[in-house]
Design an enzyme around this catalytic site. Sequence first.
Site, PDB file in Angstrom:
ATOM      1  N   ASN A   9       0.865  -1.183   0.000  1.00 54.29           N
ATOM      2  CA  ASN A   9       0.000   0.000   0.000  1.00 54.29           C
ATOM      3  C   ASN A   9       0.902   1.233   0.000  1.00 54.29           C
ATOM      4  O   ASN A   9       1.495   1.569   1.021  1.00 54.29           O
ATOM      5  CB  ASN A   9      -0.882  -0.047   1.266  1.00 54.29           C
ATOM      6  N   LYS A  11       0.140   4.250  -0.202  1.00 53.22           N
ATOM      7  CA  LYS A  11      -0.503   5.430   0.419  1.00 53.22           C
ATOM      8  C   LYS A  11      -0.309   6.669  -0.457  1.00 53.22           C
ATOM      9  O   LYS A  11      -0.257   6.551  -1.687  1.00 53.22           O
ATOM     10  CB  LYS A  11       0.043   5.644   1.837  1.00 53.22           C
ATOM     11  N   HIS A  95      -9.488   0.634   4.847  1.00 49.36           N
ATOM     12  CA  HIS A  95      -8.217   0.838   5.564  1.00 49.36           C
ATOM     13  C   HIS A  95      -8.470   1.749   6.764  1.00 49.36           C
ATOM     14  O   HIS A  95      -9.290   2.665   6.703  1.00 49.36           O
ATOM     15  CB  HIS A  95      -7.184   1.461   4.619  1.00 49.36           C
ATOM     16  N   GLU A  97      -6.901   4.150   7.918  1.00 47.64           N
ATOM     17  CA  GLU A  97      -6.727   5.592   7.659  1.00 47.64           C
ATOM     18  C   GLU A  97      -7.971   6.163   6.990  1.00 47.64           C
ATOM     19  O   GLU A  97      -8.314   7.325   7.200  1.00 47.64           O
ATOM     20  CB  GLU A  97      -5.463   5.825   6.812  1.00 47.64           C
ATOM     21  N   GLU A 167      -5.367  -5.636  10.391  1.00 49.85           N
ATOM     22  CA  GLU A 167      -4.391  -4.578  10.631  1.00 49.85           C
ATOM     23  C   GLU A 167      -4.697  -3.886  11.954  1.00 49.85           C
ATOM     24  O   GLU A 167      -5.539  -2.978  12.003  1.00 49.85           O
ATOM     25  CB  GLU A 167      -4.454  -3.547   9.504  1.00 49.85           C
ATOM     26  N   GLY A 173       2.252   1.870  10.867  1.00 55.11           N
ATOM     27  CA  GLY A 173       3.166   3.009  10.764  1.00 55.11           C
ATOM     28  C   GLY A 173       3.835   3.383  12.080  1.00 55.11           C
ATOM     29  O   GLY A 173       4.467   4.424  12.184  1.00 55.11           O
ATOM     30  N   SER A 213       3.401  -2.591  10.341  1.00 55.78           N
ATOM     31  CA  SER A 213       4.863  -2.567  10.501  1.00 55.78           C
ATOM     32  C   SER A 213       5.531  -3.879  10.082  1.00 55.78           C
ATOM     33  O   SER A 213       6.472  -4.329  10.731  1.00 55.78           O
ATOM     34  CB  SER A 213       5.237  -2.183  11.934  1.00 55.78           C
TER      35      SER A 213
HETATM   36  C1  PEP Z   1      -0.781  -0.139   6.004  1.00 54.66           C
HETATM   37  O1  PEP Z   1      -0.835   1.033   5.725  1.00 54.66           O
HETATM   38  O2  PEP Z   1      -1.648  -0.899   5.579  1.00 54.66           O
HETATM   39  C2  PEP Z   1       0.318  -0.606   6.862  1.00 54.66           C
HETATM   40  C3  PEP Z   1       0.252  -1.816   7.328  1.00 54.66           C
HETATM   41  O3  PEP Z   1       1.349   0.291   7.098  1.00 54.66           O
HETATM   42  P1  PEP Z   1       2.753  -0.036   7.808  1.00 54.66           P
HETATM   43  O4  PEP Z   1       3.290  -1.275   7.154  1.00 54.66           O
HETATM   44  O5  PEP Z   1       3.582   1.172   7.530  1.00 54.66           O
HETATM   45  O6  PEP Z   1       2.474  -0.240   9.260  1.00 54.66           O
END
Ligand code: PEP
Length: 256
Positions: A9, A11, A95, A97, A167, A173, A213
Amino acid sequence: MRKPMIAGNWKMYKTTQEAMNLVNTIKAGVHAISDCDIVVCPPFTALSNVSHLLNGSGIYLGAQNMHFEREGAFTGEISPVMIKDLGCRYVILGHSERRQYFGETDELINKKVKAALAYSLIPIVCVGETLAERESGSAKETVRKQFEGTFKDLTSDQFEKFVIAYEPVWAIGTGKTASPEQAQEMHEFIRDLISKRTNKDISSKIRILYGGSVKPENISGIMAQPDVDGGLVGGACLKGESFIQIIQGTSPVKTK
Ligand code: PEP
């Protein structure tokens, strides 16, 4: 049988040129890998260029979001038909976000999921609890509610077409990863929810990705869990080298 999948992703990162550079690096690094499905989800502005570069590579293209209507007066929105037209096979929906910053509710995500299926796009549907919910012991309850809301009214046949991403919001992040055991516990719970909604046969076929992460250093521990089928990767997919290493990190695991 579940083949591992790694989805990146991107972003709101990468200009068109940067996106093209990144995808060329990824292509060169993974051309010999066939035992993992690879998906890249660049920003809308780079989908067309990336799509051309991916032609014949075996790497799939995904979008990060979409509207649920086919077309209409929805300024600033992008429809399922438009992303399909650019070569997308996947679309990330729900997601955290989108939920947190754009007010997306389970009801809205449910409409998007139905629209994605109507246009033969495969939704990668995200669920996951916040830190407060985990600490108060309600993580499973949150995920169960999100699951029921986002998958409302869907038939067993439709379920077979999804990818689900667990997630935990506190791991996105932040550099904090759920431990492999925490991931497994929730993935098993989600697979059980699918099984109760459909049947064991269907639930055993659905890929559940872990996101939060994911890095080259932790992918193999996560992948070793029986109900983890891959990763949805944010930060670490923005550099070709780390994304390629994550994909390589799935290779001891064949199909589950
Ligand atoms: C994501 O945005 O779906 C995500 C898992 O981000 P990160 O790997 O940076 O934690």
